[in-house]
Write a protein that holds these residues in place. Structure first.
Motif, PDB file in Angstrom:
ATOM      1  N   ASN A  35       0.835  -1.163  -0.203  1.00  0.00           N
ATOM      2  CA  ASN A  35       0.124   0.169   0.075  1.00  0.00           C
ATOM      3  C   ASN A  35       0.889   1.262   0.159  1.00  0.00           C
ATOM      4  O   ASN A  35       0.369   2.414   0.046  1.00  0.00           O
ATOM      5  N   SER A  36       2.126   1.149  -0.021  1.00  0.00           N
ATOM      6  CA  SER A  36       3.079   2.409  -0.078  1.00  0.00           C
ATOM      7  C   SER A  36       3.223   2.837  -1.268  1.00  0.00           C
ATOM      8  O   SER A  36       3.876   4.046  -1.689  1.00  0.00           O
ATOM      9  N   CYS A  37       2.863   2.056  -2.392  1.00  0.00           N
ATOM     10  CA  CYS A  37       2.798   2.622  -3.733  1.00  0.00           C
ATOM     11  C   CYS A  37       1.917   2.225  -4.565  1.00  0.00           C
ATOM     12  O   CYS A  37       1.200   1.067  -4.720  1.00  0.00           O
ATOM     13  N   TYR A  38       1.399   3.124  -5.353  1.00  0.00           N
ATOM     14  CA  TYR A  38       0.415   2.910  -6.522  1.00  0.00           C
ATOM     15  C   TYR A  38       1.114   2.989  -7.877  1.00  0.00           C
ATOM     16  O   TYR A  38       1.849   3.904  -8.239  1.00  0.00           O
ATOM     17  N   ASP A  49      -6.664  -9.222 -26.843  1.00  0.00           N
ATOM     18  CA  ASP A  49      -6.045 -10.140 -26.145  1.00  0.00           C
ATOM     19  C   ASP A  49      -5.013  -9.523 -24.944  1.00  0.00           C
ATOM     20  O   ASP A  49      -4.859 -10.281 -23.689  1.00  0.00           O
ATOM     21  N   SER A  50      -4.223  -8.624 -25.209  1.00  0.00           N
ATOM     22  CA  SER A  50      -3.617  -8.082 -24.263  1.00  0.00           C
ATOM     23  C   SER A  50      -4.121  -7.257 -23.011  1.00  0.00           C
ATOM     24  O   SER A  50      -3.655  -7.387 -22.098  1.00  0.00           O
ATOM     25  N   LYS A  51      -5.229  -6.873 -23.429  1.00  0.00           N
ATOM     26  CA  LYS A  51      -6.164  -6.206 -22.431  1.00  0.00           C
ATOM     27  C   LYS A  51      -6.713  -7.388 -21.378  1.00  0.00           C
ATOM     28  O   LYS A  51      -6.560  -6.988 -20.378  1.00  0.00           O
ATOM     29  N   GLU A  52      -6.815  -8.388 -21.971  1.00  0.00           N
ATOM     30  CA  GLU A  52      -7.305  -9.507 -21.273  1.00  0.00           C
ATOM     31  C   GLU A  52      -6.177 -10.002 -20.269  1.00  0.00           C
ATOM     32  O   GLU A  52      -6.204 -10.227 -19.062  1.00  0.00           O
ATOM     33  N   LEU A  53      -5.003 -10.134 -20.955  1.00  0.00           N
ATOM     34  CA  LEU A  53      -3.790 -10.410 -20.076  1.00  0.00           C
ATOM     35  C   LEU A  53      -3.563  -9.434 -18.830  1.00  0.00           C
ATOM     36  O   LEU A  53      -3.173 -10.041 -17.897  1.00  0.00           O
ATOM     37  N   ILE A  54      -3.529  -8.123 -19.557  1.00  0.00           N
ATOM     38  CA  ILE A  54      -3.262  -7.000 -18.149  1.00  0.00           C
ATOM     39  C   ILE A  54      -4.282  -7.204 -17.162  1.00  0.00           C
ATOM     40  O   ILE A  54      -4.065  -7.131 -15.994  1.00  0.00           O
ATOM     41  N   GLN A  55      -5.470  -7.381 -17.479  1.00  0.00           N
ATOM     42  CA  GLN A  55      -6.715  -7.807 -16.403  1.00  0.00           C
ATOM     43  C   GLN A  55      -6.537  -8.796 -15.550  1.00  0.00           C
ATOM     44  O   GLN A  55      -6.461  -8.622 -14.516  1.00  0.00           O
ATOM     45  N   ALA A  56      -5.930  -9.829 -16.008  1.00  0.00           N
ATOM     46  CA  ALA A  56      -5.736 -11.057 -15.290  1.00  0.00           C
ATOM     47  C   ALA A  56      -4.462 -10.814 -14.302  1.00  0.00           C
ATOM     48  O   ALA A  56      -4.374 -11.001 -13.346  1.00  0.00           O
ATOM     49  N   PHE A  57      -3.399 -10.029 -14.897  1.00  0.00           N
ATOM     50  CA  PHE A  57      -2.301  -9.812 -13.974  1.00  0.00           C
ATOM     51  C   PHE A  57      -2.610  -8.607 -13.053  1.00  0.00           C
ATOM     52  O   PHE A  57      -2.138  -9.090 -11.889  1.00  0.00           O
ATOM     53  N   VAL A  58      -3.203  -7.740 -13.150  1.00  0.00           N
ATOM     54  CA  VAL A  58      -3.364  -6.727 -12.084  1.00  0.00           C
ATOM     55  C   VAL A  58      -4.403  -7.229 -10.952  1.00  0.00           C
ATOM     56  O   VAL A  58      -4.448  -6.759  -9.851  1.00  0.00           O
ATOM     57  N   GLN A  59      -5.146  -8.234 -11.189  1.00  0.00           N
ATOM     58  CA  GLN A  59      -5.878  -8.849 -10.482  1.00  0.00           C
ATOM     59  C   GLN A  59      -5.152  -9.635  -8.982  1.00  0.00           C
ATOM     60  O   GLN A  59      -5.746  -9.770  -7.926  1.00  0.00           O
ATOM     61  N   ASN A  60      -3.864  -9.529  -9.414  1.00  0.00           N
ATOM     62  CA  ASN A  60      -2.781 -10.257  -8.320  1.00  0.00           C
ATOM     63  C   ASN A  60      -2.412  -9.303  -7.285  1.00  0.00           C
ATOM     64  O   ASN A  60      -1.862  -9.501  -6.391  1.00  0.00           O
ATOM     65  N   TYR A  61      -2.617  -7.984  -7.794  1.00  0.00           N
ATOM     66  CA  TYR A  61      -2.142  -6.647  -7.126  1.00  0.00           C
ATOM     67  C   TYR A  61      -3.226  -5.636  -6.924  1.00  0.00           C
ATOM     68  O   TYR A  61      -3.562  -5.220  -7.830  1.00  0.00           O
ATOM     69  N   ASN A  63      -2.812  -2.769  -5.785  1.00  0.00           N
ATOM     70  CA  ASN A  63      -2.297  -1.362  -5.996  1.00  0.00           C
ATOM     71  C   ASN A  63      -1.980  -0.839  -7.518  1.00  0.00           C
ATOM     72  O   ASN A  63      -1.200  -0.202  -7.759  1.00  0.00           O
ATOM     73  N   ILE A  64      -2.361  -1.705  -8.550  1.00  0.00           N
ATOM     74  CA  ILE A  64      -1.991  -1.381  -9.931  1.00  0.00           C
ATOM     75  C   ILE A  64      -3.161  -0.842 -10.571  1.00  0.00           C
ATOM     76  O   ILE A  64      -4.323  -1.531 -10.622  1.00  0.00           O
TER      77      ILE A  64
END
Length: 351
Positions: A35-38, A49-61, A63-64
């Motif tokens: 939480n110290s960094c957004y 396809d890349s938008k879907e990949l990014i969506q899956a990636f940010v679900q792990n964090y 603060n993104i």
């Protein structure tokens, strides 16, 4: 946006998405407190396809934050770089894209974070400066005509725009977005955005130490003495110890750790790459061997002229040169002495 947090921003298009995602992973994985960094990712013209990949990636964090953008018509005709996309010009729009942020740490996609960014940047006070950044020795010392002199600027200290702590509040108050765009429209520049920032900020810069923007192969063009003198930093006399203190590695050259096997750099890249959605795709790395000048001299003595030219270093001051491994293999096929083959095998084993 909270004032007790560090706001970081990356900009990418389709072509640079993979290394940018890996860079973001290296950032968040080094935070002691998520939480110290957004982290703001400005994604330009991505495929579905890349938008879907990014969506899956940010679900792990948590603060993104992703900002999807389409190419700006105002940037048409401003492409004067063979290796940098016009997506980089979205840097000019950061005061408007992030309207509630007083300052933001901009980061290129060809970097790796090696430390907790919040712990380092929380103590930096911008004051009334436009930016905190590192002086770029490659541009200031290797160009025959200093870039700012060529552009008609009155100041000479030139910074690298790949890592910048930007004063967005000051930029908004002084209409800096418009000034940067006007510069790009009417001035002939060598870099996609870097000349514009350096010209328009008029030397109003807080300079950061080289460990915050360690130019991995840019620094190889200079001796330790030259680097220590230029940056007033004696750390260059002990490179191994300096690597322990590096905050950000910046691969601002053609030698990218996702394209070449570059010892410590590729190893660090793969460490974070394996934690991204791309981890199922094995990288096809080209081998590059570090050849010191003593071995270089021995090889050149018995090499045909056509191959000797290939071994010429880009700088006599450099302690190492980079030679594609496939060229070394062809060289060995021609001269075939057992001793040389042993040297090559030993070098390859160290990669």
């Amino acid at each position: 946006m909270q004032t007790n947090t560090l706001n970081c921003v990356f900009i990418t298009d389709q072509g640079y998405l993979m290394p940018t995602v890996t860079a973001i992973t290296s950032l968040v994985e080094n935070l002691s407190n998520l939480n110290s960094c957004y982290v703001h990712l400005i994604a330009v013209d991505l495929s579905n396809d890349s938008k879907e990949l990014i969506q899956a990636f940010v679900q792990n964090y948590s603060n993104i934050i992703v900002h999807h953008k389409e190419s700006e018509s105002m940037f048409q005709g401003m492409d004067n770089s063979s290796h940098v996309s016009t997506a980089a010009l979205f840097k000019f729009l950061l005061p408007e894209i992030l309207p509630t942020a007083d300052q933001v740490l901009y980061l290129d996609g060809d970097i790796l974070i090696n430390r907790d960014l919040y712990e380092y940047f929380k103590g930096i006070e911008l004051g009334n400066h436009y930016v905190a950044a590192m002086k770029d020795i490659n541009v200031m010392k290797r160009k025959k005509v200093p870039p700012l002199e060529r552009l008609g600027a009155k100041h000479q200290s030139y910074f690298n725009s790949g890592v910048m702590l930007l004063n967005l509040k000051k930029m908004r108050e002084e209409g800096m977005t418009e000034q940067l765009i006007e510069f790009k429209k009417h001035k002939k520049s060598s870099y996609m955005d870097q000349d514009a920032f350096n010209f328009c900020f008029k030397g109003d810069v807080l300079f950061l130490p080289p460990k915050i923007n360690y130019l991995t192969f840019g620094f190889h063009n200079f001796t330790s003495t030259e680097l220590s003198t230029f940056y007033q930093d004696t750390s260059f006399y002990n490179r191994e110890k300096m690597h322990e203190e590096v905050v950000i590695y910046h691969f601002a050259s053609k030698w990218k750790p996702w394209n070449y096997c570059l010892a410590r750099y590729t190893s660090l890249f793969l460490k974070h790459y394996k934690k991204t959605p791309y981890n199922k795709n094995k990288l096809k790395l080209n081998y590059v061997i570090q050849v010191n000048f003593y071995i270089l001299y021995c090889l050149k003595m018995i090499a045909p002229y056509s191959l000797r030219k290939a071994f010429e270093p880009s700088s006599r001051k450099a302690s190492v040169i980079k030679v594609p491994f496939k060229l070394i293999k062809e060289f060995v096929k021609i001269i075939t002495p057992t001793g040389i083959q042993l040297i090559i095998d030993k070098m390859k084993s160290k990669q």
